[in-house]
Each structure stands twice: as C-alpha cells, then as structure tokens.
Design an enzyme around this catalytic site. Structure first.
Site, mmCIF file in Angstrom:
data_model
loop_
_atom_site.group_PDB
_atom_site.id
_atom_site.type_symbol
_atom_site.label_atom_id
_atom_site.label_comp_id
_atom_site.label_asym_id
_atom_site.label_seq_id
_atom_site.Cartn_x
_atom_site.Cartn_y
_atom_site.Cartn_z
ATOM 1 N N GLU A 110 50.476 49.654 -74.262
ATOM 2 C CA GLU A 110 49.091 49.186 -74.130
ATOM 3 C C GLU A 110 48.133 50.179 -73.485
ATOM 4 O O GLU A 110 47.007 49.808 -73.121
ATOM 5 C CB GLU A 110 49.037 47.834 -73.380
ATOM 6 C CG GLU A 110 49.761 46.730 -74.140
ATOM 7 C CD GLU A 110 49.631 45.337 -73.526
ATOM 8 O OE1 GLU A 110 49.866 44.362 -74.253
ATOM 9 O OE2 GLU A 110 49.299 45.238 -72.330
ATOM 10 N N GLU A 124 53.815 41.839 -79.942
ATOM 11 C CA GLU A 124 53.777 40.961 -78.764
ATOM 12 C C GLU A 124 52.911 39.749 -79.076
ATOM 13 O O GLU A 124 51.817 39.905 -79.634
ATOM 14 C CB GLU A 124 53.165 41.663 -77.537
ATOM 15 C CG GLU A 124 54.079 42.567 -76.762
ATOM 16 C CD GLU A 124 53.464 42.979 -75.423
ATOM 17 O OE1 GLU A 124 52.664 42.188 -74.852
ATOM 18 O OE2 GLU A 124 53.775 44.074 -74.944
#
Length: 804
Positions: free
Chosen positions: A382, A479
């Site tokens: 991320e 995710e």
C-alpha cells in the site's frame, strides 16, 4: 537488555587449528552489540538479515557470548530524530492502536509496534538459530537453485548456485556430481576454486527422456517433487553433500489488452494454464515467534487448503516466514504472493538504510527462491497508494522528494536485486498497483486503485454488503473484508466476567480499528435483529455470534461477485482473476478480519469460504427484480451438469417447489449464466410465496451426484422474514474411527446453524449452514484426542432465532 550465553567449543582434533571460525546468527531482533569473550565483534540492526562474524582470532575452548540489546522503540525514535533533512511519515500509529512510533526507521516486523488487528509487543532477542562454523580449506556458505523451462528446446534445466569461502592459500580443484535419480539425470562437473569468497554456478539439463511431472497449486494437480543430491568432492579428501527437493513449474503474470475493455488484464498462468487465485492474506501467527511451531503452521495452512484456497499473500508488515512455512506451502500446493517487508509508510533512503535493505533482500531471495509455492515478489504493501492518494497530507511542492525516495528504494534497489537474482517469477512494486500502467506512469500511478489495471484493495463498512453493486469489478482483488469477534471460548482464556459485554473496557481495548465495534453493529442492523436478551452475558454471546454471521455473509456475497466476474466484461469492467480476502489468521484474541481465530479455531467465515471457494459453484444474485444463477468452474475440463433450484418457506421443512434445468456443459475455467427468472414469476409459480416468507436454494449435480455445495439466496432481510419459527435442534453424537458423527434433528427451518464444542480443538465438515430439512449429518474432525462424553458436555448449538 543484556543476554549472556556461555558456549563450549570442543576441538575435534586435539592438535588441529581451524583456519576460519565464524559465528552465525540466522536472525537477531533487532538492535544489538555482540561481544565474544568481552571483545566486540559486531552489531546488528536488521531483523531480516543473516549475520556472520569472523571470530577466528577471538574464539577459545570455552567462550562467553554477550548480546547487548537496545530498545527498538528508543532506537527507532533516535533514527527518526537524526533524519533532520525532511519528515518521513507517519510518525505514530492511530491512537486506537495503542502502539509505538517511528517503526519505519527500524528494519523490524512493522506490526510489532501495533496494527489495526494486533497489539504492540516490540520484541527483542535472538529469534532464529545461532551456531559456530569452523573449517579448514573451504566451506559451503549457501546453496540455492532455480528450475528453468526452455521454450526453445521444450525441456527443463536447473540453475544451481553455490557460494564457497576458500581459506586455503592456493586454489582448490574438484568435481561436482548432481543427481536426480527419478529423472534419470546425473551430471559431473570439474571446478577450481580460487582463494576467497567464490560463487560456483552450474547448469543442469534434465534428461529429455524422463517425464517431468510439474508442481500444481491445490485443486489443479499434484505437488510432485524430486529428490536431488549435489556432491562436491574436493582436494584433500574434502567432501560436501547437499540434498534438496526440486519442483518444476512455470509462472507468468499476464498483463495484456482485453476486448471490450480499457486497460490490461492481470492474472497468473501456472504451467501455461490461467488460474483464478482463491485465498487470503497471512499475518504473523503470533507476536512471539518462538510460539509458532511446525504443528501450528501445519494446522493453519491445512485449514486454508481445507477451505479450497490455493493462495496466501504473505503481507508486507509482518515477517519473511520461517522455512517450514514455505516447505508446507510447497507440499500443500499453496501459492504464495510474497511481499517484501514494507507497509503503509514512507521509508528513509540514506545509504546505511539502503545497504541494510539490499543485504536483506538478497538474503531472502537466496533463501526462498527454490520454493515453487512463491509465485510473485511484491515490493511493499500500500505504499504507492499511500503516496499517490496522499494519506500523509504531504504538500504538493514536496511530493517530488518522496516520489524520488520511493523509486530509489523499490525500483533502483529492491527491483534491481530481484531481477538480477531471480528470473523465474514476476515482481510488482506495490499492492495495490496498476502493474504495467504504474511503470508506464513513472513507477507510480495517479490512481493505484484503477479497476482496469493490476490489483485493488477494497473496504467499505458503511454501505450494505448484501448489495453486490458496491464492489469493484476489478482485474484482481488482493484485499477485502469485514471484521467479526472471535468465539467466546477463545476470548474467555484472556478475560474475566467484568469484560463480557460488547462495550466493556476489554472490548474497546482489544478493538484496534477505529469505530470497528460500531461498524459491525451497523452491518448487522441492515439485515438482522440486534440481540435484546435480559441476561447481559447471553447478549454478549449473541452479539459475537451475529458479528460472525454478518462477516461470513458479507465476504460470501463479495467473493461470489468476484468469482462470477472472471469471464465477462460488463460496462468495460471484469475479467476478475483473483480474490484474496483480508485476513486468514489472528495474532491474538481480538476482533479482526480473520477467518481463523488465534489458535486455529474456524470462524463461520472459514466454513463459508469452504463453499464459496469450491471448484464448482452456483452463484445467485438479483438485479432489477430478476434472479440470476451463474455457474463457476475452476476445473481443467468441461463437465455436464444439472442445476436444481428449490424454493422453501420459512415455516415448513418440506420444499415448496423444485425445478431442474436441462443438462448443460459447464465449461472449464469459466463463469457462465445458467438461469434467469423474474422474482415475481418465481414466487408466483411456487404457490403462496412472498419475498419475506420464502428462501431459494440451488446446487449442481451430475447423474444425481452433488458436485457443488448447496447455495442459497435470501429474498429479503432476515429481520423481515415471515413464518420463521424458533428451531429446537438436537444432536446425537457417535464415534466412527477418529471422527465423530453429529446426527442433527430440527423442529423448524433454521438459518445460520452454529455447532460449537468450546475449546475442544477440531473442525466440523460444515457449519453456519441453512437447515431446510428435518435431519442432517455433520462430521467433527478432532485435532487432538477427545471423547464422545467430552463433546457432549461442551456441545452447544445456536441458530438465528436463538438471538431473538
């Protein structure tokens, strides 16, 4: 903290003197000065590196080894303070995590300073093996290999790399014999090693007459491996032998244009076959790694396989897992998406930090690249999104500094090392990323969450999760997820009576995600009645149960949406080829996104995953008052099947009506529309039926044999049902060999039937199910020896109406 260890080194030959003696640390956590016999021999500052210290001139027959540890929290703060040229965010985790600051300045498990699912336990100590290596002439430092498929010759080769430390003053000659008996392959090489650190590279051609069986992911074939021995016969009678298991498989990440859609595909081919990645994300199994035994790893990984998963992403805020983890993944057929350990932060790029990272990355690639289970390296978790979506509120005028740091760390260092040292698997810089498009845009994309490229992460806790239209029709979803609470039996071990309510100090303390407890209640409230029992303990238990029902149902709806999107493009979006929910396992007893509780107990979500990841699955959903059923196949070949659709009323154990389709061909590796009917028409032909009084179930069969799980579709929220009665469910328990049989009987249709045996380790064949027939049989597989009487004493059954 000072750690003192006394070591006795006994000479094998009384008169001999070792030319070289090294002290090896496979892992030190994290910042320490090391002294041998009161002489400083080195320092450590990276949990993920292997350290080797030359102690030849310091070692004695009996030795004192001392490690002087510095607090990782203080060290991280000092490193951050010393970085005066510009700010490297974030400083600290959100207050709700109750964590420590500046973890991005220390090469240590990032989540050990806290995360939104775990505690702050900044451990320190020796966390991996320590040993002394003493040798003359030469020593084998490491040995690694890569199987390579040659498209031109259509044959397999093996690249073997060995590193030697030659302490002899003159060159060493000898032979190397590589043997893989089952592949009728034996090759001999002559080598000459010059003094110093030397690398020997061997190229082995596998016998063309031998049939090489490839390694396949779980559900797609066997995990065939071959025993290999490598024997080094060197001057002076020195003989070094290494043995290893070799697996052969190819992996490709396919990013190419798709007809009818902008952007590029993002999917994996294993041995030339496109494979939909089904699975979850792995976090460290404990805050204290010495508790993570081989048995625990096997339990957790076997549970992933038992839920029809084929992939785990080893997330970049934890650790590079121990060797046993990857060995088990090889054996079980679990593909591993392996992040490098950088997560949700920006990082410094001073020379000392970069040098440490370069050594770390080279070591981990060397250690892990022989494993067929690892199919991709990921640079970070991320951090592209953090930078480009400006999580840290960096001023536009300063953004170029951080972009430059990002490229230096992940592209010019990590990527460069990966490409040089491992040519057998793809590398992506971040997750989520736009893959080839991110590279095109200068390594960072303006929108890393673009559904037309790469992978996405998706979380939405405020909108109704039963509405599939909120989910991204992306190429790959690595995710996504929803929180729930673990079972009362899991919480009970770390709590007392005063803690047993949803708003207790304990419940708030263990929740590390801001607003998490309220978000769960919000989602429950969309479709279920919140519990109102006069007994506060029962209310707490009912709330725990409902969080698990909600989580299981939310992730089911979302995953089924991704699975049915694999073969279609709708409004330019689709061809989804991966669904990895967040997260598989827990690090402590607390609310989290996990489907396996701390210790391995299956939540309701994990039982649902066994169904929604099944190789053949019918998926039902509604759009504009029409009911659709898709058939999803992960099989390698077409199969003929029949779809059965049944409508049940909530107040009867007899189905109201049932219909079967004509036999159809379920195409291999496809998701296809099997059935469409307007909901009013469906209800109309089934007699006196309304959305509130009926529920639909459906399954695939071949020659009357069930080939898919029985799925179901709710036509209304369960807080609006008409005719749902309180079910009285009984179980008769008997033993068959090592397995226990639970013969169930119900007085009424029962949604979300939950069988619980408290803390007795094991799992059921199914759980959290909709019971539409008077009787049913469920098996219990114990993980440790138990008895019928013990199960009877612990057994408790809950269904939805028990919470009313």
């Amino acid at each position: 903290m000072v750690l003192n260890i006394n070591i006795a080194v006994r000479h094998v030959h009384v008169c001999s003197k070792w030319q070289k003696v090294n002290l090896i640390f496979e892992g030190v956590d994290t910042v320490a000065k090391i002294l041998l016999n009161s002489v400083p021999i080195g320092k450590t500052d990276n949990m993920f590196k292997r350290y080797s210290f030359d102690i030849t001139t310091v070692v004695r027959n009996v030795n004192s080894l001392e490690l002087r540890f510095q607090s990782p929290v203080l060290y991280a703060a000092q490193r951050s303070k010393a970085h005066t040229s510009y700010w490297v965010p974030p400083d600290c985790p959100p207050p709700v995590q109750k964590g420590q600051c500046h973890v991005n300045f220390i090469r240590k498990e990032q989540s050990s300073f806290s995360w939104d699912w775990g505690p702050s336990f900044p451990t320190q100590g020796i966390w991996k093996d320590v040993r002394i290596e003493a040798y003359n002439i030469c020593h084998l430092n490491f040995f690694t290999f890569s199987p390579i498929y040659d498209n031109h010759t259509q044959g397999w080769n093996l690249e073997i790399e060995s590193s030697f430390d030659v302490v002899s003053p003159k060159p060493i000659s000898g032979q190397v014999i590589v043997a893989i008996p089952k592949l009728q392959t034996q090759q001999m090489y002559s080598i000459e090693l010059q003094p110093g650190e030397r690398i020997v590279e061997l190229f082995v051609k596998i016998n063309k007459n031998a049939t090489v069986e490839t390694w396949w992911p779980h559900g797609h074939g066997n995990q065939t491996g071959y025993n290999m021995t490598v024997l080094f016969k060197l001057d002076g009678g020195l003989s070094i032998e290494k043995s290893a298991k070799v697996y052969f498989r190819t992996v490709e990440l396919i990013e190419e244009s798709i007809e009818g859609s902008q952007g590029l595909s993002f999917y994996f081919k294993i041995n030339g076959l496109p494979i939909f990645l089904k699975g979850s994300n792995w976090i460290p199994a404990d805050s204290f790694q010495d508790r993570v035994t081989s048995d625990l790893l096997r339990l957790l990984l076997q549970s992933a396989v038992d839920a029809n998963m084929n992939t785990l992403r080893v997330w970049g805020g934890g650790i590079y897992e121990q060797d046993e983890f990857y060995r088990l993944c090889d054996e079980l057929g679990i593909m591993v998406w392996q992040d490098f350990m950088f997560a949700c932060a920006l990082y410094p790029t001073d020379q000392g930090f970069l040098d440490s990272v370069r050594t770390e990355v080279a070591h981990q690639i060397r250690r892990l690249k022989s494993h067929p289970s690892i199919i991709i390296w990921g640079g970070n978790n991320e951090n592209e999104a953090a930078l480009m979506m400006n999580w840290f509120n960096i001023h536009t005028s300063e953004l170029h500094t951080y972009i430059n740091d990002y490229v230096v760390l992940y592209v010019k260092n990590i990527r460069q090392i990966v490409l040089a040292r491992d040519k057998t698997r793809p590398f992506i810089i971040s997750s989520p990323t736009n893959g080839a498009e991110s590279i095109e845009e200068g390594w960072l994309s303006a929108n890393p969450y673009d559904k037309n490229f790469g992978d996405v992460h998706f979380y939405d806790y405020s909108n109704d999760c039963w509405n599939w239209k909120i989910f991204p029709k992306a190429r790959f979803v690595s995710e996504y997820g929803y929180q729930s609470w673990p079972s009362f039996s899991t919480l009970e071990k770390v709590s007392s009576e005063k803690d047993w309510s949803y708003n207790s100090e304990f419940s708030l303390h263990r929740q590390h995600h801001a607003g998490g407890n309220n978000e769960m209640l919000l989602q429950i409230g969309f479709h279920f009645k919140l519990p109102k029992n006069t007994d506060p303990l029962q209310t707490f238990k009912d709330t725990i149960y409902l969080t698990q029902v909600m989580q299981a149902q939310c992730v089911k709806v979302e995953t089924e949406f991704y699975r049915r999107s694999r073969s279609e493009i709708v409004d330019g979006k689709g061809h989804t080829m991966g669904a990895l929910y967040w997260q598989l396992n827990d690090i402590w007893q607390a609310p989290s996104w996990a489907s396996l509780e701390y210790g391995g107990k299956w939540k309701m979500l994990h039982y649902f995953a066994r169904h929604f990841f099944a190789p053949l699955l019918p998926v039902g959903f509604e759009d504009q008052d029409a009911f659709f059923i898709y058939g999803v196949s992960d099989l390698h070949s077409d199969c003929k099947a029949t779809l059965t659709v049944r409508v049940h009323t909530w107040n009867s154990l007899e189905p109201l009506c049932s219909s079967e389709t004509e036999r159809f061909v379920m195409e291999a590796g496809k998701a296809i529309l099997l059935y469409k009917e307007q909901v009013p028409a469906l209800l109309g032909r089934c007699g006196n039926c309304t959305r509130q009084s009926c529920v639909v179930s459906f399954y695939l069969s071949t020659d009357n044999q069930l080939v898919s799980p029985t799925n179901h579709h709710f036509l209304s929220s369960l807080n609006e049902t008409v005719g749902l009665q309180k079910a009285h469910i009984t179980a008769n328990i008997s033993q068959q060999g090592d397995t226990f049989v639970f013969d169930l009987e119900t007085s009424a249709v029962a949604p979300f039937v939950w069988l619980d045996v408290g803390s007795i380790p094991g799992r059921f064949s199914d759980n959290g199910f909709l019971m539409t027939e008077k009787t049913g049989t469920i098996l219990f597989y114990p993980w440790k020896p138990t008895s019928k009487s013990e199960l009877e004493q612990s057994f408790h059954v809950t269904s939805l109406t028990d919470t009313y």
